[in-house]
Design a protein around this motif. Structure first.
Motif, PDB file in Angstrom:
ATOM      1  N   PHE A   3       0.952  -1.361  -0.260  1.00 53.46           N
ATOM      2  CA  PHE A   3       0.134   0.074  -0.077  1.00 53.46           C
ATOM      3  C   PHE A   3       0.890   1.136   0.071  1.00 53.46           C
ATOM      4  O   PHE A   3       2.071   1.211  -0.009  1.00 53.46           O
ATOM      5  CB  PHE A   3      -1.134  -0.181   1.217  1.00 53.46           C
ATOM      6  N   ARG A   4       0.259   2.485  -0.273  1.00 58.89           N
ATOM      7  CA  ARG A   4       0.907   3.462  -0.283  1.00 58.89           C
ATOM      8  C   ARG A   4       0.428   4.438   0.728  1.00 58.89           C
ATOM      9  O   ARG A   4      -1.082   4.841   0.637  1.00 58.89           O
ATOM     10  CB  ARG A   4       1.061   4.103  -1.569  1.00 58.89           C
ATOM     11  N   PHE A   5       0.764   5.450   1.761  1.00 60.06           N
ATOM     12  CA  PHE A   5       0.720   6.362   2.362  1.00 60.06           C
ATOM     13  C   PHE A   5       1.636   7.542   2.704  1.00 60.06           C
ATOM     14  O   PHE A   5       3.032   7.249   2.632  1.00 60.06           O
ATOM     15  CB  PHE A   5       0.271   5.797   3.811  1.00 60.06           C
ATOM     16  N   LEU A   6       1.203   8.681   2.570  1.00 62.63           N
ATOM     17  CA  LEU A   6       1.827   9.921   2.656  1.00 62.63           C
ATOM     18  C   LEU A   6       3.014   9.741   1.635  1.00 62.63           C
ATOM     19  O   LEU A   6       4.371  10.036   1.969  1.00 62.63           O
ATOM     20  CB  LEU A   6       2.462  10.185   3.980  1.00 62.63           C
ATOM     21  N   LYS A   7       2.612   9.289   0.458  1.00 62.07           N
ATOM     22  CA  LYS A   7       3.664   9.340  -0.594  1.00 62.07           C
ATOM     23  C   LYS A   7       4.759   8.306  -0.638  1.00 62.07           C
ATOM     24  O   LYS A   7       5.750   8.563  -1.195  1.00 62.07           O
ATOM     25  CB  LYS A   7       4.221  10.801  -0.945  1.00 62.07           C
ATOM     26  N   ILE A   8       4.504   7.318   0.329  1.00 69.63           N
ATOM     27  CA  ILE A   8       5.689   6.275   0.742  1.00 69.63           C
ATOM     28  C   ILE A   8       4.859   4.980   0.430  1.00 69.63           C
ATOM     29  O   ILE A   8       4.085   4.548   0.980  1.00 69.63           O
ATOM     30  CB  ILE A   8       6.165   6.507   2.238  1.00 69.63           C
ATOM     31  N   SER A   9       5.925   4.111  -0.278  1.00 64.12           N
ATOM     32  CA  SER A   9       5.298   2.802  -0.507  1.00 64.12           C
ATOM     33  C   SER A   9       5.594   1.960   0.643  1.00 64.12           C
ATOM     34  O   SER A   9       6.821   1.978   1.029  1.00 64.12           O
ATOM     35  CB  SER A   9       6.030   2.332  -1.813  1.00 64.12           C
ATOM     36  N   VAL A  10       4.715   0.937   0.994  1.00 59.51           N
ATOM     37  CA  VAL A  10       4.761   0.086   2.150  1.00 59.51           C
ATOM     38  C   VAL A  10       4.566  -1.288   1.657  1.00 59.51           C
ATOM     39  O   VAL A  10       3.428  -1.683   1.034  1.00 59.51           O
ATOM     40  CB  VAL A  10       4.060   0.379   3.235  1.00 59.51           C
ATOM     41  N   SER A  11       5.552  -2.046   1.747  1.00 63.39           N
ATOM     42  CA  SER A  11       5.338  -3.583   1.284  1.00 63.39           C
ATOM     43  C   SER A  11       5.563  -4.511   2.450  1.00 63.39           C
ATOM     44  O   SER A  11       6.546  -4.281   3.215  1.00 63.39           O
ATOM     45  CB  SER A  11       6.168  -4.187   0.314  1.00 63.39           C
ATOM     46  N   ILE A  12       4.632  -5.655   2.636  1.00 64.09           N
ATOM     47  CA  ILE A  12       4.772  -6.548   3.791  1.00 64.09           C
ATOM     48  C   ILE A  12       5.066  -7.937   3.132  1.00 64.09           C
ATOM     49  O   ILE A  12       4.143  -8.481   2.461  1.00 64.09           O
ATOM     50  CB  ILE A  12       3.567  -6.446   4.554  1.00 64.09           C
ATOM     51  N   ASP A  13       6.180  -8.317   3.550  1.00 64.67           N
ATOM     52  CA  ASP A  13       6.751  -9.737   3.000  1.00 64.67           C
ATOM     53  C   ASP A  13       5.896 -10.622   3.855  1.00 64.67           C
ATOM     54  O   ASP A  13       5.433 -10.439   4.978  1.00 64.67           O
ATOM     55  CB  ASP A  13       8.089  -9.705   3.166  1.00 64.67           C
ATOM     56  N   LEU A  14       5.822 -11.879   3.013  1.00 61.46           N
ATOM     57  CA  LEU A  14       5.300 -13.023   3.798  1.00 61.46           C
ATOM     58  C   LEU A  14       6.126 -13.513   5.168  1.00 61.46           C
ATOM     59  O   LEU A  14       5.354 -13.829   6.078  1.00 61.46           O
ATOM     60  CB  LEU A  14       5.372 -14.184   2.718  1.00 61.46           C
ATOM     61  N   SER A  15       7.597 -13.118   4.923  1.00 60.51           N
ATOM     62  CA  SER A  15       8.158 -13.749   6.201  1.00 60.51           C
ATOM     63  C   SER A  15       7.825 -12.719   7.326  1.00 60.51           C
ATOM     64  O   SER A  15       7.900 -13.154   8.500  1.00 60.51           O
ATOM     65  CB  SER A  15       9.764 -13.276   5.852  1.00 60.51           C
ATOM     66  N   VAL A  66       9.770  -1.624   3.973  1.00 58.21           N
ATOM     67  CA  VAL A  66       9.592  -3.007   3.850  1.00 58.21           C
ATOM     68  C   VAL A  66       9.223  -3.911   5.232  1.00 58.21           C
ATOM     69  O   VAL A  66      10.343  -3.691   5.996  1.00 58.21           O
ATOM     70  CB  VAL A  66      10.486  -3.904   2.891  1.00 58.21           C
ATOM     71  N   LEU A  67       8.187  -4.343   5.264  1.00 57.10           N
ATOM     72  CA  LEU A  67       8.273  -5.207   6.816  1.00 57.10           C
ATOM     73  C   LEU A  67       8.683  -6.601   6.314  1.00 57.10           C
ATOM     74  O   LEU A  67       7.985  -7.186   5.430  1.00 57.10           O
ATOM     75  CB  LEU A  67       6.783  -5.137   7.225  1.00 57.10           C
TER      76      LEU A  67
END
Length: 210
Positions: A3-15, A66-67
């Motif tokens: 997802f994207r919030f405050l112009k910053i992309s956030v991705s959540i890995d399966l791990s 990246v989480l």
């Protein structure tokens, strides 16, 4: 998941989801407890990483969060950044987390909310963030405390400062590991320090070859 919030992309890995399950599964048997702890845990990581990312965005460094297993990381383009700018980006994570911890503490201290559920939510937030903040300021990379110390010592003493940061990091890890264990920190905090200490041993071996 992305997802994207405050112009910053956030991705959540399966791990990350696997890691989250392993950590949170030990907090209790009630579904509401597990849900609250998992939510606060994830949001706390995002607050910390957004601290890094927002300052990196201010410097036009194209940040991305990246989480993943063991927490989160903020990637950014450091090619044209100065050492001072990198230092500020690194410092912003603990500052955001510290501000969150202080805000929650004040809300609890002055009993702003009467709802038990809200108070429990605030308690979880303060508990997790205060412990995470303490851990993250231990002066051994990849923890922020390690990078901050390295920036300062290298700025003051050059390569000698870099070597000093390795020695300080190894000593800090040797002290912190048994201390955190005795304080009842979760196993993943202890494992992070073991991994960081192992990497520092490798760095020290490489430095001695020069």
């Amino acid at each position: 998941m992305r997802f994207r919030f405050l112009k910053i992309s956030v991705s959540i890995d399966l791990s990350y989801w696997i890691f989250l399950f392993l950590v949170i599964s030990s907090v209790g048997s009630q579904y509401i407890e597990i849900l609250l702890w998992a939510s606060v845990f994830t949001l706390s990581i995002l607050v910390h990483e957004y601290g890094h990312a927002l300052v990196a965005l201010f410097f036009d460094a194209a940040p991305e969060i990246v989480l993943q297993a063991f927490g989160g990381i903020t990637h950014f383009n450091a090619l044209y950044l100065t050492s001072k700018q990198k230092f500020l980006i690194t410092l912003a994570g603990p500052l955001f987390q510290g501000l969150l911890t202080l805000t929650v503490y004040l809300l609890l201290r002055f009993n702003i909310f009467n709802s038990y559920l809200l108070q429990y939510l605030l308690y979880i937030t303060m508990y997790l963030n205060s412990r995470w903040l303490l851990l993250n300021l231990i002066p051994i990379a990849p923890l922020d405390g390690g990078w901050l110390l390295r920036y300062i010592l290298e700025k003051l003493f050059g390569y000698t400062g870099y070597l000093a940061s390795i020695i300080i990091g190894l000593v800090a890890a040797a002290i912190a590991i048994p201390f955190l264990y005795l304080q009842g920190y979760h196993w993943f905090f202890i494992m992070q320090l073991f991994i960081a200490g192992w990497h520092y041993c490798k760095r020290w071996q490489q430095a001695r070859k020069w």
